[in-house]
Design a protein around this motif. Structure first.
Motif, PDB file in Angstrom:
ATOM      1  N   GLY A 111      15.000   0.424 -13.418  1.00  0.00           N
ATOM      2  CA  GLY A 111      14.282   1.678 -13.607  1.00  0.00           C
ATOM      3  C   GLY A 111      15.118   2.864 -13.186  1.00  0.00           C
ATOM      4  N   PRO A 112      14.696   4.056 -13.620  1.00  0.00           N
ATOM      5  CA  PRO A 112      15.443   5.268 -13.289  1.00  0.00           C
ATOM      6  C   PRO A 112      15.440   5.540 -11.778  1.00  0.00           C
ATOM      7  N   PRO A 113      16.332   6.402 -11.312  1.00  0.00           N
ATOM      8  CA  PRO A 113      16.405   6.667  -9.874  1.00  0.00           C
ATOM      9  C   PRO A 113      15.099   7.263  -9.336  1.00  0.00           C
ATOM     10  N   GLY A 114      14.799   6.922  -8.108  1.00  0.00           N
ATOM     11  CA  GLY A 114      13.660   7.549  -7.433  1.00  0.00           C
ATOM     12  C   GLY A 114      12.300   7.017  -7.806  1.00  0.00           C
ATOM     13  N   THR A 115      12.247   5.905  -8.543  1.00  0.00           N
ATOM     14  CA  THR A 115      10.940   5.402  -8.953  1.00  0.00           C
ATOM     15  C   THR A 115      10.372   4.404  -7.940  1.00  0.00           C
ATOM     16  N   GLY A 116      11.129   4.122  -6.896  1.00  0.00           N
ATOM     17  CA  GLY A 116      10.588   3.282  -5.829  1.00  0.00           C
ATOM     18  C   GLY A 116      11.094   1.855  -5.836  1.00  0.00           C
ATOM     19  N   LYS A 117      12.293   1.631  -6.376  1.00  0.00           N
ATOM     20  CA  LYS A 117      12.815   0.263  -6.410  1.00  0.00           C
ATOM     21  C   LYS A 117      13.128  -0.225  -4.995  1.00  0.00           C
ATOM     22  N   THR A 118      13.803   0.619  -4.240  1.00  0.00           N
ATOM     23  CA  THR A 118      14.113   0.240  -2.861  1.00  0.00           C
ATOM     24  C   THR A 118      12.826   0.033  -2.071  1.00  0.00           C
ATOM     25  N   LEU A 119      11.917   0.960  -2.288  1.00  0.00           N
ATOM     26  CA  LEU A 119      10.640   0.890  -1.573  1.00  0.00           C
ATOM     27  C   LEU A 119       9.904  -0.407  -1.902  1.00  0.00           C
ATOM     28  N   LEU A 120       9.905  -0.782  -3.163  1.00  0.00           N
ATOM     29  CA  LEU A 120       9.218  -2.010  -3.585  1.00  0.00           C
ATOM     30  C   LEU A 120       9.864  -3.222  -2.923  1.00  0.00           C
ATOM     31  N   ASP A 122       0.815  -1.216   0.000  1.00  0.00           N
ATOM     32  CA  ASP A 122       0.000   0.000   0.000  1.00  0.00           C
ATOM     33  C   ASP A 122       0.849   1.267   0.000  1.00  0.00           C
ATOM     34  N   ASP A 123       2.112   1.119   0.393  1.00  0.00           N
ATOM     35  CA  ASP A 123       2.984   2.293   0.434  1.00  0.00           C
ATOM     36  C   ASP A 123       3.636   2.571  -0.916  1.00  0.00           C
ATOM     37  N   VAL A 124       3.452   1.677  -1.855  1.00  0.00           N
ATOM     38  CA  VAL A 124       4.060   1.838  -3.175  1.00  0.00           C
ATOM     39  C   VAL A 124       2.929   2.020  -4.185  1.00  0.00           C
ATOM     40  N   ALA A 125       3.033   3.050  -5.010  1.00  0.00           N
ATOM     41  CA  ALA A 125       1.971   3.259  -5.991  1.00  0.00           C
ATOM     42  C   ALA A 125       2.560   3.501  -7.363  1.00  0.00           C
ATOM     43  N   GLY A 126       1.704   3.405  -8.362  1.00  0.00           N
ATOM     44  CA  GLY A 126       2.126   3.771  -9.709  1.00  0.00           C
ATOM     45  C   GLY A 126       2.983   2.726 -10.394  1.00  0.00           C
ATOM     46  N   GLN A 144      -1.758   8.685  -7.385  1.00  0.00           N
ATOM     47  CA  GLN A 144      -1.766   7.737  -6.264  1.00  0.00           C
ATOM     48  C   GLN A 144      -0.579   7.958  -5.331  1.00  0.00           C
ATOM     49  N   ILE A 145       0.578   8.221  -5.931  1.00  0.00           N
ATOM     50  CA  ILE A 145       1.760   8.461  -5.089  1.00  0.00           C
ATOM     51  C   ILE A 145       1.556   9.713  -4.247  1.00  0.00           C
ATOM     52  N   LEU A 146       0.984  10.757  -4.877  1.00  0.00           N
ATOM     53  CA  LEU A 146       0.713  11.987  -4.122  1.00  0.00           C
ATOM     54  C   LEU A 146      -0.239  11.700  -2.964  1.00  0.00           C
ATOM     55  N   ARG A 147      -1.228  10.822  -3.221  1.00  0.00           N
ATOM     56  CA  ARG A 147      -2.177  10.497  -2.145  1.00  0.00           C
ATOM     57  C   ARG A 147      -1.469   9.828  -0.968  1.00  0.00           C
ATOM     58  N   ILE A 148      -0.552   8.908  -1.293  1.00  0.00           N
ATOM     59  CA  ILE A 148       0.181   8.229  -0.214  1.00  0.00           C
ATOM     60  C   ILE A 148       0.937   9.241   0.635  1.00  0.00           C
ATOM     61  N   HIS A 149       1.626  10.159  -0.042  1.00  0.00           N
ATOM     62  CA  HIS A 149       2.441  11.101   0.727  1.00  0.00           C
ATOM     63  C   HIS A 149       1.593  12.204   1.348  1.00  0.00           C
ATOM     64  N   GLY A 194       8.623   9.115  -8.271  1.00  0.00           N
ATOM     65  CA  GLY A 194       8.015   9.002  -6.950  1.00  0.00           C
ATOM     66  C   GLY A 194       8.779   9.810  -5.916  1.00  0.00           C
ATOM     67  N   ALA A 195      10.118   9.758  -6.022  1.00  0.00           N
ATOM     68  CA  ALA A 195      10.927  10.500  -5.058  1.00  0.00           C
ATOM     69  C   ALA A 195      10.725  12.002  -5.232  1.00  0.00           C
ATOM     70  N   ASP A 196      10.592  12.460  -6.493  1.00  0.00           N
ATOM     71  CA  ASP A 196      10.330  13.885  -6.734  1.00  0.00           C
ATOM     72  C   ASP A 196       9.015  14.293  -6.080  1.00  0.00           C
TER      73      ASP A 196
HETATM   74  P1  ADP Z   1      14.896   4.065  -6.034  1.00  0.00           P
HETATM   75  O1  ADP Z   1      15.344   2.954  -5.166  1.00  0.00           O
HETATM   76  O2  ADP Z   1      14.147   3.623  -7.239  1.00  0.00           O
HETATM   77  O3  ADP Z   1      15.958   5.048  -6.396  1.00  0.00           O
HETATM   78  P2  ADP Z   1      13.450   4.803  -3.693  1.00  0.00           P
HETATM   79  O4  ADP Z   1      12.669   3.592  -3.439  1.00  0.00           O
HETATM   80  O5  ADP Z   1      14.693   4.989  -2.877  1.00  0.00           O
HETATM   81  O6  ADP Z   1      13.824   4.917  -5.211  1.00  0.00           O
HETATM   82  O7  ADP Z   1      12.490   6.057  -3.514  1.00  0.00           O
HETATM   83  C1  ADP Z   1      12.799   7.136  -2.658  1.00  0.00           C
HETATM   84  C2  ADP Z   1      11.550   7.655  -1.978  1.00  0.00           C
HETATM   85  O8  ADP Z   1      10.640   8.209  -2.929  1.00  0.00           O
HETATM   86  C3  ADP Z   1      10.758   6.581  -1.286  1.00  0.00           C
HETATM   87  O9  ADP Z   1      11.210   6.389   0.021  1.00  0.00           O
HETATM   88  C4  ADP Z   1       9.341   7.110  -1.327  1.00  0.00           C
HETATM   89  O10 ADP Z   1       9.110   8.039  -0.298  1.00  0.00           O
HETATM   90  C5  ADP Z   1       9.302   7.856  -2.633  1.00  0.00           C
HETATM   91  N1  ADP Z   1       8.787   7.004  -3.721  1.00  0.00           N
HETATM   92  C6  ADP Z   1       9.465   6.620  -4.820  1.00  0.00           C
HETATM   93  N2  ADP Z   1       8.709   5.864  -5.615  1.00  0.00           N
HETATM   94  C7  ADP Z   1       7.522   5.726  -5.013  1.00  0.00           C
HETATM   95  C8  ADP Z   1       6.311   5.032  -5.353  1.00  0.00           C
HETATM   96  N3  ADP Z   1       6.202   4.323  -6.478  1.00  0.00           N
HETATM   97  N4  ADP Z   1       5.281   5.112  -4.488  1.00  0.00           N
HETATM   98  C9  ADP Z   1       5.391   5.843  -3.356  1.00  0.00           C
HETATM   99  N5  ADP Z   1       6.497   6.504  -2.990  1.00  0.00           N
HETATM  100  C10 ADP Z   1       7.554   6.477  -3.794  1.00  0.00           C
END
Ligand code: ADP
Length: 603
Positions: free
Chosen positions: A198-207, A158-162, A334-339, A363-365
Motif C-alpha cells: 500500500g501507499p505510504p502512511g496508510t498504516g502498514k507499520t502500525l498494522l 483498535d489502534d488501526v482503522a479503515g 474512524q482514524i480521526l476518532r482514534i487520533h 492515515g498518517a496525513d
Molecule cells: P506506513 O507504514 O504505511 O507508511 P505507518 O504505519 O508508519 O504507515 O503510519 C504512520 C502513522 O500514521 C501511524 O503511526 C499512525 O499514527 C497513523 N496511521 C496511519 N494509518 C493509520 C490507520 N489505518 N489507523 C490509524 N492510524 C493510522
C-alpha cells in the motif's frame, strides 16, 4: 548513505573516541598544571642554595622544582644535562640538608600522554574498521534492528482503522502466534511471510505492530534501506543477525519496512547490485531455513510490489499479500476518532464532516492533521480544538505552511494574483474538473500562490476528460499572465512540468491516445524502473512526443478560450485576491456567477 545515517550508525564509536580523547587530554592537562610554581632564574636558584633557603628539590630532567624553607614553590630550567654532568651539584645540596628527588623528565611524561592518545585513537579506529568488516556483530553497538516489547507499548487492532479487510486477513496470524502448537497439531500451514502492500502512511507499520501487540510477541523492526550498504556482505550478515535474534524468542514478528530497497528484481551488474543480490539471497535462505511452525512470521511492507524479485513471492516466502489501501470516507472518520482520543476536541466538531473534506488523505496525513490542529489551538491559547483549527490544519497539510514573512514585490503579487485567478477560472468553468477549495496568494511551502481543488468524494480512477481538464487548468496560470500582463514568468514552470507529465502518462501508460492505441510504451521520460511495456522504435518515440505535445497544446487552447471569454471574471478575482489574499469556494463561486450574469446582460 546519507551523512546522518553514517553518523548515527557510528555514533557509539564516535562518542567513545571523543570520551577517550577528552579524558586523556584532561589527564595530561592536569599533570602539567598540577604544580603551578612561579618561574625562577637559574642563577637565583644557585644564590638561594648558597644562602641555604632551599628545602626541597625535585629534578625532572633539566626541569628543577624548588621548594624554599618558607614553603614557596618555584620552577626553573637548568642548562642542558647540567645535573647529570655535575655530580657535585647534588652532593653539595645533600650536604646542605636539601631533600632531593629525581624523576623522569617532564618531556617524557608529555610524550607518554601523546603516545597514549595516539595508541588509543589507533585502537578505536581498528575497532571501527573491524566493526565494518564484521558488519556490526558487536551486539551492544549495533543499532540496526529495533525491538519493541509488546508489554511496554501495546498497540492493538483498535489502534488501526479503515483497513478492515487487511485486519481480517491477518487475524489468523495472531491466532497462530498465540498458540503455534495448536496449528502444528492439526497440520495447518501458516504463511511464513506476509507482504503488506500500500501507499505510504496508510498504516502498514502500525498494522504489523498491532499483530505483535495482539499476539503479545516481540516485534523486531528493521527497514530494507538499512541493509543497503556500500560494502559487499554487510547487508547479508545483518539479515543473518536479524534472524538469529528472532530465533531467540519462542515466537515473534520480524518487520521489514521498504522491502523493495533489498527486494528489487535481480540482474544488472553494478557493484551495488551485487551487494543487494547477496542480501536478497541471504533473506531467501533465512526464510527457507526456519520451519513454518517455529513461531516466526516475517511481515514486510512495500508500495511497489511490481518491482519485487519474483523469488520473494514464491510459496514459503512472502506468499501472502495483504493490501493496505488509502482509507475511504468511513475509514477516515474512524482514524480521526482514534487520533481525536489523544487530544481535547471541542464538542461542536463534526468528525464525519472533516472526513468528507479530506479525500485522498492517508492515515498518517490524518494523524498529522489532528496534531497540527492541536498545535494551532495551543498557540491560540485555547483549551480545546475547534473546527476552525482543523480547517486551518487541513490547509496546512494540503498546501504546505504559510510563509507570510516572504517579501514579494507589488509586481510579483499582481502576477501571482492573475496567475492563480487564471487557474481558478478555468477550473471553475470546466465541467469535468474537481470543485475549487481555495485560491490564495499567501505563499505556502515553495509556491507563491496556490489554487486548490478538492474532489467531492473519493477518487480511484480518472477519466480522460478529467485529465484533459487538469492540463487545461495547469495552463490557465501562464495564459492569464500572457493576456493581462503581457509577460511570461518562470512561475509557470512547475505547472508546465505537471501538465507534460499528465499528458505523457495518458499516452504511454493509460492508452488514451487514439493514434497510438492502448499500449504501454516504455520511454525514457517514463518513471517506470522496470521492463514493463513495449520498447519503442525511434519512429514511435517521435509519435509519442507529438501526441504528448498535442495533448498539452489542446489543453492550452481550451484554457485560452475560457480566459479570453471570461476576462471580467479573471480580473475581478485577481483584484479581490490582491485585497483579501484568499478566497474560499463560496467567494470564488460568487465572483464567477456575478460575472456570468454581467455577460448575459451585455449579450
Ligand atoms: P506506513 O507504514 O504505511 O507508511 P505507518 O504505519 O508508519 O504507515 O503510519 C504512520 C502513522 O500514521 C501511524 O503511526 C499512525 O499514527 C497513523 N496511521 C496511519 N494509518 C493509520 C490507520 N489505518 N489507523 C490509524 N492510524 C493510522
Amino acid at each position: 548513505m546519507s551523512a546522518r545515517k553514517w553518523f548515527r550508525s557510528r555514533a557509539p564509536w564516535i562518542a567513545l573516541t571523543v570520551v577517550l580523547l577528552v579524558s586523556i587530554g584532561s589527564a595530561a592537562a592536569w599533570h602539567v598544571r598540577r604544580v603551578d610554581p612561579r618561574p625562577l632564574l637559574f642563577s637565583d636558584l644557585l644564590v638561594n642554595i648558597e644562602k641555604g633557603t632551599v628545602a626541597e628539590l625535585v629534578v625532572s630532567g633539566d626541569q628543577l622544582d624548588v621548594k624554599t624553607s618558607d614553603g614557596t614553590a618555584y620552577r626553573t630550567t637548568a642548562p642542558a644535562n647540567y645535573v647529570s654532568a655535575n655530580p657535585a651539584f647534588l652532593a653539595d645540596l645533600a650536604r646542605k640538608n636539601v631533600r632531593i628527588d629525581v624523576r623522569g623528565s617532564a618531556a617524557d611524561a608529555a610524550y607518554g600522554y601523546g603516545a597514549l592518545a595516539i595508541g588509543l585513537t589507533f585502537i578505536v579506529m581498528v575497532g571501527l574498521a573491524l566493526y565494518r568488516v564484521t558488519s556490526g556483530r558487536i551486539p551492544a553497538l549495533d543499532g540496526k534492528t529495533r525491538e519493541a516489547d509488546p508489554e511496554s507499548s501495546p498497540i492493538t487492532f483498535d489502534d488501526v482503522a479503515g483497513v478492515d479487510e487487511a485486519k481480517e486477513e491477518v487475524k489468523e496470524i495472531v491466532d497462530f502466534l498465540r498458540e503455534p502448537s495448536r496449528f502444528s497439531a492439526i497440520g495447518g500451514r501458516i504463511p511464513k511471510g506476509v507482504l503488506l502492500v500500500g501507499p505510504p502512511g496508510t498504516g502498514k507499520t502500525l498494522l504489523a505492530r498491532s499483530i505483535a501487540g495482539e499476539a503479545k510477541v516481540p516485534f523486531l523492526f528493521t527497514s530494507g534501506s538499512d541493509f543497503v550498504e556500500m560494502y559487499a556482505g554487510v547487508g547479508a550478515s545483518r539479515i543473518r543477525r536479524l534472524f538469529k535474534d528472532a530465533r531467540r524468542h519462542p515466537a515473534c514478528i520480524i518487520f521489514i519496512d521498504e522491502l523493495d530497497a533489498v527486494g528489487r528484481s535481480r540482474g544488472g551488474n553494478s557493484l551495488s547490485h551485487e551487494e543487494r543480490e547477496q542480501t536478497l539471497n541471504q533473506l531467501l535462505v533465512e526464510m527457507d531455513g526456519f520451519s513454518p511452525n517455529q513461531g516466526i512470521v516475517v511481515i514486510a511492507a512495500t508500495n511497489r510490489p511490481d518491482i519485487l524479485d519474483p523469488a520473494l513471492l514464491r510459496p514459503g516466502r512472502f506468499d501472502r499479500q495483504v493490501t493496505v489501501g488509502a482509507p475511504d470516507v468511513k475509514g477516515r472518520e474512524q482514524i480521526l476518532r482514534i487520533h481525536a482520543k489523544k487530544v481535547a476536541l471541542d464538542a461542536e466538531v463534526d468528525l464525519r464532516q472533516i472526513a468528507r473534506g479530506t479525500p485522498g488523505f492517508s492515515g498518517a496525513d490524518l494523524a498529522n492533521l489532528m496534531n497540527e490542529a492541536a498545535l494551532l489551538a495551543v498557540r491560540a491559547g485555547r483549551s480545546t480544538i475547534t473546527g476552525n483549527d482543523l480547517d486551518q490544519a487541513r490547509d496546512k497539510v494540503l498546501m504546505g505552511v504559510e510563509r507570510r514573512s516572504l517579501q514579494m514585490t507589488e509586481h510579483e503579487r499582481v502576477t501571482c494574483a492573475y496567475h492563480e485567478s487564471g487557474h481558478a477560472v478555468v477550473a471553475a468553468l470546466l465541467p469535468h474538473a474537481d470543485p475549487l477549495h481555495k485560491v490564495t496568494i499567501v505563499p505556502r511551502g515553495r509556491a507563491l500562490g496556490v489554487t486548490m481543488q478538492l474532489p467531492e468524494g473519493d477518487r480511484h480512477t480518472h477519466t480522460r476528460e478529467f485529465l484533459e481538464a487538469q492540463i487545461a487548468i495547469l495552463m490557465g496560470g501562464r495564459i492569464a499572465e500572457e493576456l493581462f500582463l503581457r509577460q511570461m514568468t518562470s512561475g509557470a514552470g512547475n505547472d508546465i512540468e505537471r501538465a507534460t507529465d499528465i499528458a505523457r502518462r495518458m499516452v504511454c501508460e493509460f492508452g488514451m491516445s487514439p493514434a497510438l492505441g492502448p499500449l504501454a510504451y516504455r520511454t525514457p521520460g517514463n518513471p517506470w524502473e522496470t521492463d514493463r511495456g513495449v520498447g519503442i522504435s525511434e519512429a514511435t518515440a517521435q509519435r509519442v512526443d507529438e501526441e504528448v505535445r498535442d495533448l498539452v497544446m489542446r489543453g492550452y487552447e481550451t484554457a485560452r478560450q475560457i480566459i479570453a471569454k471570461h476576462r471580467g471574471a479573471v480580473r475581478a478575482m485577481a483584484e479581490e485576491l490582491l485585497t483579501v489574499e484568499s478566497l474560499d469556494s463560496d467567494g470564488i463561486k460568487a465572483i464567477i456567477a456575478s460575472n456570468l450574469s454581467d455577460q448575459q446582460k451585455t449579450a
